[in-house]
Enzyme design. Structure first.
Site, short mmCIF file in Angstrom:
data_model
loop_
_atom_site.label_atom_id
_atom_site.label_comp_id
_atom_site.label_asym_id
_atom_site.label_seq_id
_atom_site.Cartn_x
_atom_site.Cartn_y
_atom_site.Cartn_z
N GLU A 68 34.53 32.00 26.18
CA GLU A 68 33.41 32.88 25.87
C GLU A 68 33.13 32.99 24.38
O GLU A 68 31.97 33.06 23.96
CB GLU A 68 33.67 34.28 26.45
CG GLU A 68 33.49 34.40 27.95
CD GLU A 68 34.67 33.85 28.75
OE1 GLU A 68 34.57 33.77 29.99
OE2 GLU A 68 35.70 33.49 28.11
N HIS A 122 37.58 43.39 36.59
CA HIS A 122 36.25 42.92 37.01
C HIS A 122 35.31 44.07 37.35
O HIS A 122 34.26 43.86 37.95
CB HIS A 122 36.38 41.98 38.21
CG HIS A 122 36.98 40.66 37.87
ND1 HIS A 122 37.07 39.62 38.78
CD2 HIS A 122 37.51 40.19 36.72
CE1 HIS A 122 37.65 38.58 38.20
NE2 HIS A 122 37.92 38.90 36.96
#
Length: 376
Positions: free
Chosen positions: A112, A181
């Site tokens: 990322e 998450h």
């Protein structure tokens, strides 16, 4: 390094732009398109009424926005993990690689910080990248690029560079996705100078906000809730745009102003049905723009109702609700007849167990009880 990679990508993109994409000289002026992105909500409503429209799911509305903007402007491109031939983790980019090619819909490694940095470099060199985080929690790995580069480069370069980048992806509490998450990162990003933040909640505003974000000259973070992708709604066939800085009046009322956004909009509307049956008349506003707040719409409502309830899924400490409450106190203190109440998620990692997960998020019954307390 990111800038060099972006320069190479820019050359490739201009050389291999889709045949369906208009050349930049043939497209409407950027200033005209940006001005259109700032039209009022009344213009949105006018566009919505021109035709019968068509039904789409929220993720399909986002996809429509991407396709339309990529056809319109060959500098628009997408980076992220599995955004290409797989179509994205929630299928927002499904079919885009076949339509626009692998260079404009670029599958990246699981890195990322690298592809967020490449996105910033691409924006500096004149492209309009859309960086997808497979899950918004993963973008914590790119926090340095988003904060020190994306948010500040326009300032630190003395205005030499603009960073027209969109950072988007799924977040929020899902259904037993576990703590890592189920992050709500609005509070993490709100303090970064130079960033705009918006949160979509319907297929209509998802498409309109996405298009406006792509056309903006500012870096924009678009928050999408993982549980809203399959919402269905009829949207106009004609092109429309939602203003990035405007809240949406969901339900006019007289007794109390309820400010909310994203998934909590639906918890609030469930509670509103119960409240109406009990004789209350709540005004519901989806703030949509998390940074900056639309204090004009919010203020006009407070001047009418004199009571405020904020409902969010973000964490209580340092969340969007805390910032919004502070702004209301600073600007509309004299109009308040009761203390501002803020219903937020608990300051704990989101549990995996479904019953405990529900207990960390505000439920409609708690919203009803809060309104009854405020209106006593």
């Amino acid at each position: 390094m990111a800038t060099a990679a972006a320069a190479s990508l820019q050359y490739a993109l201009h050389g291999a732009a889709s045949a369906s994409a208009k050349p930049r000289s043939a497209a409407p002026g950027r200033s005209v398109r940006v001005a259109a992105a700032r039209r009022s909500a009344s213009a949105d409503a006018t566009a919505e009424s021109k035709s019968g429209g068509h039904e789409v799911l929220l993720f399909e509305a986002l996809r429509e926005a991407l396709i339309e903007e990529m056809k319109e402007d060959p500098t628009v491109c997408v980076f992220g993990e599995d955004v290409g031939h797989y179509g994205g983790s929630y299928k927002v980019t499904k079919g885009l690689a076949e339509m626009f090619g692998d260079l404009r819909v670029l599958d990246t490694p699981i890195a990322e910080n690298s592809f967020a940095g490449m996105g910033v470099g691409a924006a500096m060199k004149g492209l309009r990248p859309i960086v997808e985080g497979m899950n918004m929690g993963f973008l914590l790995l790119a926090y340095n690029q988003i904060s020190n580069n994306c948010g500040m480069l326009h300032y630190t370069s003395g205005g030499q560079f603009k960073i027209p980048i969109v950072i988007r992806g799924p977040g929020g509490v899902g259904r037993q996705l576990g703590a890592e998450h189920s992050q709500r990162l609005e509070s993490y990003f709100q303090s970064i100078p130079g960033l705009q933040m918006v949160a979509c909640s319907t297929p209509y505003n998802a498409k309109g906000l996405m298009k406006a974000a792509i056309r903006s000259e500012n870096p924009v973070v678009l928050f999408e809730h993982v549980l809203l992708y399959n919402l269905k709604e009829k949207i106009p066939d004609e092109e429309y745009i939602c203003c990035l800085e405007e809240a949406e009046m969901v339900r006019p009322g007289e007794h109390v102003t309820i400010l909310t956004y994203s998934r909590m909009r639906y918890h609030v509307m469930q509670a509103a049905k119960t409240l109406v049956n009990k004789g209350y008349d709540p005004e519901v506003i989806d703030i949509r723009s998390l940074k900056p707040f639309d204090l004009h719409t919010i203020g006009n409502s407070i001047k009418k109702t004199h009571r405020v309830l904020i409902v969010e899924e973000c964490m209580r400490t340092g969340g969007i609700g805390a910032s919004l409450r502070s702004a209301i106190i600073d600007n509309f203190w004299d109009y308040l007849d009761a203390p501002i109440m803020c219903l937020s998620s608990q300051d704990v990692p989101t549990p995996y167990a479904a019953t405990l997960e529900d207990a960390t998020v505000m439920q409609p019954a708690q919203i009803v009880a809060a309104v009854e307390q405020i209106c006593q």
